[in-house]
Design a protein around this motif. Structure first.
Motif, PDB file in Angstrom:
ATOM      1  N   ILE A   1      -3.027  -1.329  -8.191  1.00  0.00           N
ATOM      2  CA  ILE A   1      -2.984  -2.800  -8.208  1.00  0.00           C
ATOM      3  C   ILE A   1      -1.690  -3.297  -8.838  1.00  0.00           C
ATOM      4  O   ILE A   1      -1.056  -4.223  -8.324  1.00  0.00           O
TER       5      ILE A   1
ATOM      6  N   VAL B   1     -12.574  -3.881  -2.707  1.00  0.00           N
ATOM      7  CA  VAL B   1     -11.687  -3.460  -3.795  1.00  0.00           C
ATOM      8  C   VAL B   1     -12.283  -3.870  -5.139  1.00  0.00           C
ATOM      9  O   VAL B   1     -12.331  -3.067  -6.086  1.00  0.00           O
TER      10      VAL B   1
ATOM     11  N   ALA C   1      -7.890  -9.754  -9.575  1.00  0.00           N
ATOM     12  CA  ALA C   1      -8.408  -9.703  -8.208  1.00  0.00           C
ATOM     13  C   ALA C   1      -9.439 -10.798  -7.976  1.00  0.00           C
ATOM     14  O   ALA C   1      -9.448 -11.465  -6.930  1.00  0.00           O
TER      15      ALA C   1
ATOM     16  N   TYR D   1      -6.047  -6.673  -2.127  1.00  0.00           N
ATOM     17  CA  TYR D   1      -6.652  -6.182  -3.357  1.00  0.00           C
ATOM     18  C   TYR D   1      -7.631  -7.182  -3.968  1.00  0.00           C
ATOM     19  O   TYR D   1      -8.211  -6.899  -5.016  1.00  0.00           O
TER      20      TYR D   1
ATOM     21  N   LYS E   1       0.827  -1.209   0.000  1.00  0.00           N
ATOM     22  CA  LYS E   1       0.000   0.000   0.000  1.00  0.00           C
ATOM     23  C   LYS E   1       0.858   1.254   0.000  1.00  0.00           C
ATOM     24  O   LYS E   1       0.512   2.252  -0.654  1.00  0.00           O
TER      25      LYS E   1
ATOM     26  N   GLU F   1      -8.028   0.833   1.178  1.00  0.00           N
ATOM     27  CA  GLU F   1      -9.267   0.219   0.695  1.00  0.00           C
ATOM     28  C   GLU F   1     -10.409   1.220   0.641  1.00  0.00           C
ATOM     29  O   GLU F   1     -11.353   1.048  -0.147  1.00  0.00           O
TER      30      GLU F   1
END
Length: 1317
Positions: free
Chosen positions: A831, A860, A903, A855, A721, A793
């Protein structure tokens, strides 16, 4: 009013402060190094609180350091939190009033409107309104000028103004989201004494000026008191329990609402102390005032000495039944609180705006069930003071004061309590007589014995409900204090918000709007001089004390227990992790509440472990030494918790979420435009990387990897992050640079920095974080966003919940595309940065089994899908754009689709490894995959057509570009199993080698892509191509052919497995016409296989089966197979002939397409009238099997009975006797009977049957007639015939027919064609 118990009075506290005592002793006074007494400022108090008029660059000048960062040993959890400063224009006006030496009595009044989040304050002849939720750097203040002639009325008493804000923005009213902004609001201002009304139709419009209305002379005459003096005189006679008639006709409560279908029009209602109810219809052209009720309540009570005491302060409170009002509603209900009851009215938003009464209910009476029981021992008088309704309009809370007399000590005291009422189940709005309310809970006494106050003080109290902790209330008193009442652990606790005197009074309290609709917000308080403050839930729980025995408002209490002693009595004081909480409401029965249920409880061991880790890491940073860190941490229990509560995770989170001291500034986005943001993020990244090195060198990484995989995963996700946030910051800088290049130098760099979809989304995320954490309310939105890295998030949450506010439908198409692409780039950047970080540091990660990356979480995925949905919509609206713009939009959608599908893939993998149910997730994955990739390929084809029409010189270049785009899309489709797009691409390029290559690369457990290819070839009836292609994929082809038996025999013939092919052809020929279902698991869709074979097709299949059997070789097994095939062929021929003889069948076509079961075919023959059908029934029995004949013996007996009934044997016997037939004539006549022919076909010398003959199932004669019984009458053909009605007469002839048929069947010539020829 309800001050917490302290051991020393405020006067003593002030003296000690003047002597140099620590300012930290005050709950709101920031630490100061020195107090400059030389700079004498008029009216400045001697406390250490900074003067509110002092210029300051930041709220840091007011808020203690511990209060700002919200952590540390010096942080006091019981202190309120500074939220926001007054706008500068308000401060300037306050400075002017200060220098004018305005009397202390003429202090400003103000309030907070909950629906619009607008705070307002009246200073002099101006009204200032601003959104207190906005950061200091971006706050916009609206200033309204009060007409001077009405300002004169206000000078008599500034507190005589009542103001209501009317939200006229339909979108804002119906939404409760973070991005809610009120774009249209009206203001109605009342002067309580003069009854003057001022109306601003739209405070945001310069074109809409104020409209005024003055009370008529007749109305003003009623304002004069009996002694002839005006009620403006401030010197009024005061007493403990009584009240003068001064102010009898003052307005004491007002409400207002927008009118349906009328722009800039609203209706307001006001009640006066004399019992009147007034209605004001406010329009931009004028105000229409009308008295609705003359005397709503003017009841009399008897005092202790027998004199009459009139309740002149009633009706007391007006409130709407449902606070959240939809502008589309044509009517609205409101409640009125009188001295002993609650009344409900309905107002219709029609032409005349009529008001009608719905119901009323007594709350103060002799019946304790209705509310408060009066006339109890020691009770002298009851005052309902204020009333509030919850957001859902279901629960009514009433603040009640009771004057009591202690008979033992002969002392008087006041008791304050809360009465909670709720609507009965099944309550209807038309109910007028029955009780509609009931007690929700027993009366909650919040102050059992309080100081006796005068009536003016009581009527100055106001009630607020709905904040955290759940079920808590705030009581605001006229002396400027605000007290939070909270029922906790079976007792009421009070928390008093009381700033030093130089901060002024508390003007109003409200609720901080939560970012989540289902959660309550913290209490916020508007002060007279110190801005707006919040009371965190934790402060109420930890800082609340039991009610003191006596309350003297600001004068302290006789209760000797101090607040600190009360706090220490709480078992979990100081052991609460600083996390956002969600309290639960207490039940109506026993008031048991779960307080701070969402807070993770921390033990002393957790505190020690965290402190130890902090010291060890600090030592590592300074010296690089480890010093047996692993052993020390193991001993302290640092490895006992997993997940978010792990001490290593908490340390990692503190590193990446640190608030930078030098960022805090009132300059807002200006500081964020500098390099400080990027520098601070890089410093965090370096420190986090050192933290990872510390874990590795100290062997803590190995320990976490083996015991707390989830905790280690979170720590590394913090690094992901942080890297993503750095890249996001760089993206924002790049967007700003590109925008500055495009717009030129006409716009300032700050305006460019603060524009765009990404900037708007950053503001929304920061606003959400500020609302959820009151400690951050004094920070800028962008500062909070770039600081709270672990809450990345939230960006995706806002992408889903608030996207409509960033990309609005009314925007031009080009702007929508630009903003959507900007957000898409941000998502892809985040991402992909996480992917890169994970690839670069893959050796640090624990085994991934069962761990879901951040993620891949639903929030997300949902956020990315929200942006993708907008791009999908825009892709279909780009017909007017050039090819470059179309290709750019396509690239954004393709990149976003790629990260979204990754994802989903990760989420499915994690659920599968955990053994959790994932069918719903899988279906959602497939649905969105197909929608994205199919739409992308559709756009590829459109781009291809556009590029083909381009200039000829660029033909090769265009073709190369299209192939590049197609190849990338094909790789995404292969990675995620989108077989439809893969097949379509291969068909369009017409490349069989590419198809075979993809089939080899996309093998799966259930056939993979090959299965899909075979299915498409089968649908297009390209059977030969299917089988040839299947030569390279025998396993996949066998899986496919198991679901498609109509082709399985061809595959067997190709493999020279003739006998197997014969069996499959034979089985296929006899398959019923039915719909069979097979599931292709990788596609998740049902494949329906419909076998529709006519009788001709079945015969052909049987012929092929016979040929294949002969090809298998000549042996006994093959001969048995051939015999069975020939028997089935004969049965099919019989069915054809039978259907021809039965024209009575309604749906002949349907029957011809179906293969009839032998039993059904025999029953059809028995139902027919043609004698030949009776014989064909025996033929069907002959070609079935011996087991069939044994099972259906009863049906065979019915066939014989039917055959015996085909001839008239009684007539036959009469002719035989009358004409005297010879043996030859008898034989010749018997040959023509059905019995003779049936016997010949079943038992004759030339009879043909499959397997054993009829004699094994049903003998022709009964061998031993003596042993036969009635229970065995069907053991032979003979016994069946004995049951015939003509058997007593012509029995010998019937027996002769079957005997002759079985013996001479070979010489019998049967007239007519036989179906078996």
């Amino acid at each position: 009013m309800f001050s917490c118990g302290t051991k020393k009075s405020n006067a003593r506290s002030l003296r000690e402060q003047g002597r140099g005592s620590s300012a930290a002793d005050s709950p709101v006074t920031p630490a100061r190094t020195s107090i400059n007494h030389s700079a004498a400022v008029p009216n400045r108090p001697t406390t250490g609180t900074p003067a509110p008029w002092a210029p300051r660059l930041s709220v840091l000048a007011r808020v203690p350091q511990a209060n700002r960062i919200g952590k540390g040993d010096d942080a006091d959890p019981t202190k309120p939190v500074f939220v926001g400063e007054f706008p500068q224009v308000v401060r300037d006006e306050q400075n002017i009033l200060l220098h004018k030496r305005v009397p202390a009595e003429d202090r400003p009044c103000g309030g907070i409107d909950k629906s619009t989040s607008l705070a307002w304050i009246i200073c002099g002849n101006r009204i200032y309104l601003w959104s207190y939720l906005s950061p200091a750097s971006s706050v916009k203040c609206v200033v309204l000028e009060i007409p001077l002639n009405y300002a004169d009325f206000g000078k008599s008493d500034a507190g005589n103004w009542l103001l209501r804000v009317v939200n006229c923005d339909a979108a804002s009213v119906e939404s409760n989201k973070v991005a809610k902004h009120c774009n249209s609001a009206a203001v109605v201002l009342f002067n309580c004494q003069t009854r003057a009304v001022i109306y601003w139709p739209d405070i945001y419009s310069q074109l809409q000026g104020p409209v005024t209305s003055l009370a008529s002379s007749d109305e003003l005459e009623a304002v004069l008191t009996p002694d002839g003096k005006g009620s403006f005189n401030r010197q009024r006679r005061q007493s403990k329990l009584g009240s003068s008639l001064n102010g009898l006709h003052m307005f004491n409560s007002v409400i207002a609402s927008a009118v349906l279908g009328c722009k800039f029009e609203c209706v307001a209602l006001a009640c006066s102390s004399s019992g009147e109810l007034w209605q004001f219809q406010c329009t931009p052209t004028g105000i229409i005032r009308r008295k609705v009720y003359e005397n709503m309540n003017f009841s009399l009570q008897w005092g202790e000495s027998g004199q009459i005491v009139s309740n002149v302060g009633y009706p007391r409170s007006l409130i709407w039944c449902f606070p959240h009002h939809a502008i589309q509603e044509s009517n609205r209900q409101f409640l009125v609180l009188t001295d002993h009851e609650i009344k409900c009215f309905r107002i219709e938003f029609g032409s005349d705006i009529p008001i009608s009464k719905l119901w009323s209910q007594e709350i103060v009476g002799t019946d304790a069930e209705v509310g408060i029981k009066k006339d109890l021992a020691g009770q002298k008088r009851i005052w309902p003071l204020d009333m509030q309704v919850d957001d859902h309009g279901k629960v009514i809370t009433i603040l009640v004061a009771t004057f009591c007399n202690d008979r033992i000590s002969s002392s008087s005291y006041m008791q304050y309590s809360l009465l909670t009422m709720q609507y009965k189940s099944g309550f209807g709005v038309e109910t007028t007589n029955d009780r509609v309310l009931e007690k929700k809970a027993p009366i909650e006494v919040i102050m059992p014995k309080a100081r006796v106050e005068d009536e003016d003080f009581l009527f100055s109290m106001r009630l607020r409900i709905g904040g955290k902790p759940s079920g808590s209330t705030v009581i605001i008193s006229g002396d400027g204090t605000a007290t939070v009442s909270h029922y906790y652990r079976n007792s009421t606790r009070l928390y008093q918000f009381d700033l030093p005197y130089d901060a002024g009074k508390v003007l109003d309290a409200s609720i901080l709007p939560s970012a989540d609709d289902y959660e309550e917000g913290a209490w916020v308080v508007l002060t007279e001089k110190a801005g707006i403050w919040a009371i965190p839930e934790k402060a109420v729980v930890l800082g609340g004390v039991e009610p003191p025995e006596r309350s003297l408002s600001r004068k302290g209490s006789s209760n000797e227990r101090s607040a600190q002693e009360e706090i220490r009595n709480l078992t979990f004081a100081g052991n609460v992790a600083p996390r956002r909480v969600s309290s639960e409401a207490w039940s109506a029965g026993d008031k048991q509440r779960t307080v701070l249920s969402g807070i993770a409880r921390r033990t002393a061991q957790d505190e020690e472990s965290e402190a130890l880790l902090n010291n060890l890491f600090s030592e590592f940073l300074s010296s690089g030494q480890i010093d047996r860190s692993l052993e020390k941490l193991e001993t302290s229990g640092s490895f006992e918790r997993d997940g978010e509560t792990n001490v290593f995770v908490r340390m990692s989170k503190s590193i990446i979420d640190t608030l930078a001291k030098h960022w805090t500034t009132t300059r807002g986005a200006e500081i964020l435009a500098m390099a400080a943001v990027s520098t601070q993020l890089l410093e965090k990244q370096q420190k986090h990387q050192k933290f990872l090195h510390f874990l590795a060198l100290s062997k803590c990484h190995e320990e976490l990897c083996s015991k707390q995989r989830h905790a280690l995963q979170i720590i590394l996700e913090h690094g992901e992050k942080l890297s993503a946030m750095i890249q996001l910051r760089e993206l924002q800088n790049l967007i700003s640079q590109n925008r500055s290049t495009n717009v030129g130098s006409s716009n300032s760099s700050l305006d460019i920095q603060m524009s765009g979809a990404l900037w708007d989304m950053i503001q929304l995320v920061g606003e959400r974080a500020r609302r959820n954490t009151v400690l951050l309310m004094d920070r800028d939105n962008a500062e909070v966003f770039y600081s709270k890295v672990s809450d990345l998030e939230d960006l995706f949450y806002c992408l889903d919940a608030e996207l409509e506010y960033v990309i609005r439908p009314e925007h031009p198409l080009g702007i929508q595309i630009q903003r959507a692409c900007e957000l898409s780039t941000a998502c892809v950047t985040i991402i992909r940065t996480c992917f890169n970080y994970k690839n670069e540091n893959r050796l640090w990660y624990p085994p991934p089994e069962g761990l879901t990356p951040w993620y891949c979480q639903p929030v997300v995925r949902t956020g990315i899908w929200g942006v993708a949905s907008v791009l999908l919509h825009l892709v279909n609206e780009i017909s007017g754009l050039d090819k470059t713009a179309k290709l750019d939009l396509y690239n954004h959608l393709e990149a976003l689709a790629e990260v979204l599908l990754e994802a989903y893939s990760g989420a499915v993998t994690a659920k599968t490894e955990c053994g959790e149910e994932h069918k719903g997730l899988l279906n959602e994955y497939w649905e969105r995959r197909d929608a994205l990739l199919e739409s992308l390929y559709k756009k590829v084809k459109e781009l291809e057509d556009i590029l083909k029409d381009s200039i000829e010189g660029a033909g090769e270049l265009n073709e190369e570009a299209i192939m590049k785009v197609t190849s990338h899309l094909l790789s995404i489709a292969k990675r995620h199993g989108c077989y439809k797009v893969m097949w379509t691409i291969c068909c369009d390029v017409n490349d069989s080698e590419l198809l075979r290559k993809i089939m080899h690369e996309s093998l799966g457990p259930n056939g993979g892509f090959s299965y899909y290819v075979f299915k498409k070839l089968h649908e297009s009836r390209q059977f030969s191509e299917l089988l040839r292609l299947g030569e390279e994929f025998p396993e996949e082809l066998s899986i496919f052919l198991k679901e498609h038996p109509d082709l399985l025999w061809l595959h067997d013939l190709f493999l020279h497995q003739f006998f197997t092919a014969s069996e499959k052809l034979h089985a296929l020929a006899l398959t019923q016409n039915m719909q069979s279902t097979s599931v292709a698991e990788e596609e998740g869709e049902q494949v329906y296989m419909k076998m529709k074979l006519k009788l001709t097709d079945r015969k052909n299949l049987l012929y092929l089966s016979k040929i294949a059997a002969f090809a298998a070789g000549k042996d006994a097994v093959t001969q048995v197979k051939v015999d069975r095939i020939e028997a089935d062929l004969k049965i099919l021929k019989l069915q054809e002939e039978v259907l021809k003889r039965l024209p009575s069948i309604q749906d002949t076509q349907l029957v011809e397409d179906q293969l009839l079961h032998p039993e059904d075919l025999i029953k059809l023959c028995l139902d027919g009238e043609d004698p030949e059908l009776s014989l064909w029934a025996f033929d069907v029995f002959a070609w079935t099997s011996s087991s069939f004949r044994k099972i259906h013996r009863k049906l065979l007996e019915d066939c014989w009975k039917k055959a015996a009934s085909e001839d008239d044997w009684s007539k036959f016997h009469d002719s035989y006797g009358a004409e005297g037939w010879s043996d030859q004539e008898i034989l010749q006549n018997l040959k023509n009977t059905i019995l003779f022919q049936a016997s010949s076909r079943c038992y004759g010398p030339q009879s043909e049957t499959y397997e054993e003959g009829f004699a094994q199932v049903l003998p022709l004669r009964q061998e031993n007639m003596e042993t036969s019984s009635l229970g065995d009458m069907g053991s032979s053909v003979e016994t069946i015939l004995m049951q015939h009605k003509d058997f007593p007469v012509a029995g010998k002839l019937m027996l002769m027919a079957i005997m002759l048929g079985s013996e001479h069947g070979g010489d019998i010539r049967i007239e007519g064609p036989s179906p078996m020829e």
